[in-house]
Design an enzyme around this catalytic site. Sequence first.
Site, PDB file in Angstrom:
ATOM      1  CG  ASP A  58     -48.595 -24.871  45.681  1.00  0.00           C
ATOM      2  OD1 ASP A  58     -49.206 -23.786  45.692  1.00  0.00           O
ATOM      3  OD2 ASP A  58     -48.657 -25.695  46.615  1.00  0.00           O
ATOM      4  CG  HIS A  69     -46.234 -29.124  49.856  1.00  0.00           C
ATOM      5  ND1 HIS A  69     -46.512 -29.299  48.524  1.00  0.00           N
ATOM      6  CD2 HIS A  69     -46.749 -27.911  50.190  1.00  0.00           C
ATOM      7  CE1 HIS A  69     -47.176 -28.244  48.068  1.00  0.00           C
ATOM      8  NE2 HIS A  69     -47.335 -27.390  49.045  1.00  0.00           N
ATOM      9  CD  GLU A  87     -47.167 -23.590  51.099  1.00  0.00           C
ATOM     10  OE1 GLU A  87     -48.039 -22.726  50.911  1.00  0.00           O
ATOM     11  OE2 GLU A  87     -47.380 -24.804  50.944  1.00  0.00           O
ATOM     12  CG  ASP A 106     -51.444 -21.148  47.687  1.00  0.00           C
ATOM     13  OD1 ASP A 106     -50.962 -21.534  46.611  1.00  0.00           O
ATOM     14  OD2 ASP A 106     -51.154 -21.668  48.781  1.00  0.00           O
ATOM     15  CG  HIS A 122     -49.738 -31.222  50.810  1.00  0.00           C
ATOM     16  ND1 HIS A 122     -48.966 -30.361  51.557  1.00  0.00           N
ATOM     17  CD2 HIS A 122     -50.742 -30.475  50.303  1.00  0.00           C
ATOM     18  CE1 HIS A 122     -49.490 -29.149  51.507  1.00  0.00           C
ATOM     19  NE2 HIS A 122     -50.567 -29.188  50.758  1.00  0.00           N
ATOM     20  CD  GLU A 134     -46.836 -22.459  47.617  1.00  0.00           C
ATOM     21  OE1 GLU A 134     -46.772 -23.701  47.708  1.00  0.00           O
ATOM     22  OE2 GLU A 134     -47.918 -21.835  47.648  1.00  0.00           O
TER      23      GLU A 134
END
Length: 309
Positions: free
Chosen positions: A104, A164, A197, A93, A172, A292
């Site tokens: 992300d 998020h 994700e 990640d 977040h 993700e």
Amino acid sequence: MILCMPLYQEIMQKEDYVKAGRIAGEVREIVRKTDWTGKSVYDICEWVEGEIIKRGAKCAFPVNASINEIAAHYTAEPDDPITIKDTDLVKIDLGAQINGYIADTAVTVCYDAAFDRLVDTAETALGSAMSMIKTGVNASDVGREIEATIKQMGFKPIANLSGHSLEQYTIHAGRTIPNIWSVGGFSLSGDSAYACEPFVTTSDGGGFVRNGKIKNIFALNSRKKTKNADADELLDYIWEEFNMLPFALRWLTKKWETQKARELLEHLVRKKAVQAYPILVEVTEKRVAQAEHTFIPQDDGVLVTTTGN
């Protein structure tokens, strides 16, 4: 043509999201195609972070290299000795940021063919979610689609992990993109960026994660001084280098000797100036896969910033 300031800021913000996404996606695709067997998690994290920086972005958080039943939040310790075995399933990640605007993204690399379908399920669930997104779609409906896709393929979503919303220097940012159907939700806005994700485990897994004992990802909580001169110097350094974004002990050893950095960091955690994040482990210790993307909803569909194209 003279742009009014709010419009100019919105354009620049979107450009930064897109640039960060392009870089993160490019690096993720290299990660996907690389055989990491025999490599240490330290080498993986350092290499991936170096590739992000080489392409003109900064790291939005320490690269996570979470193995098997560890779903998330494991990053390498300084000179971490853990190496990747040919039976491992590794979730990598990674995040890039331009002026604090974040991309992300994650991929699961698998060296045990028995879990190939688990990895494919995470990717398929992510693709299904992206195909339904546009401005105004309810996040709970995205969760419904993710859950249905995963269950149709014979697996189980991790119910207490979610995507998020993203904001400048904030990973977040308060809004949740669930991986299961949930009551309520909110309408996706074209003025915001989000990360989706899906996390997937086996059909006999618990479908939840718990906190593990290891904590090696950190973030600033407060800039309030601790009255310890050395610790306060580190506090200022964290703010200047990382703002409110997560960081790793590895990132401090360029300026402090490892043991000294560890001691100062532990002091800041005790003073609640810094928060330590535990690893997240599947409750029955079954393997977990993750996929993700970062995206911005559009009126006619979705802009996925992390495609890697």
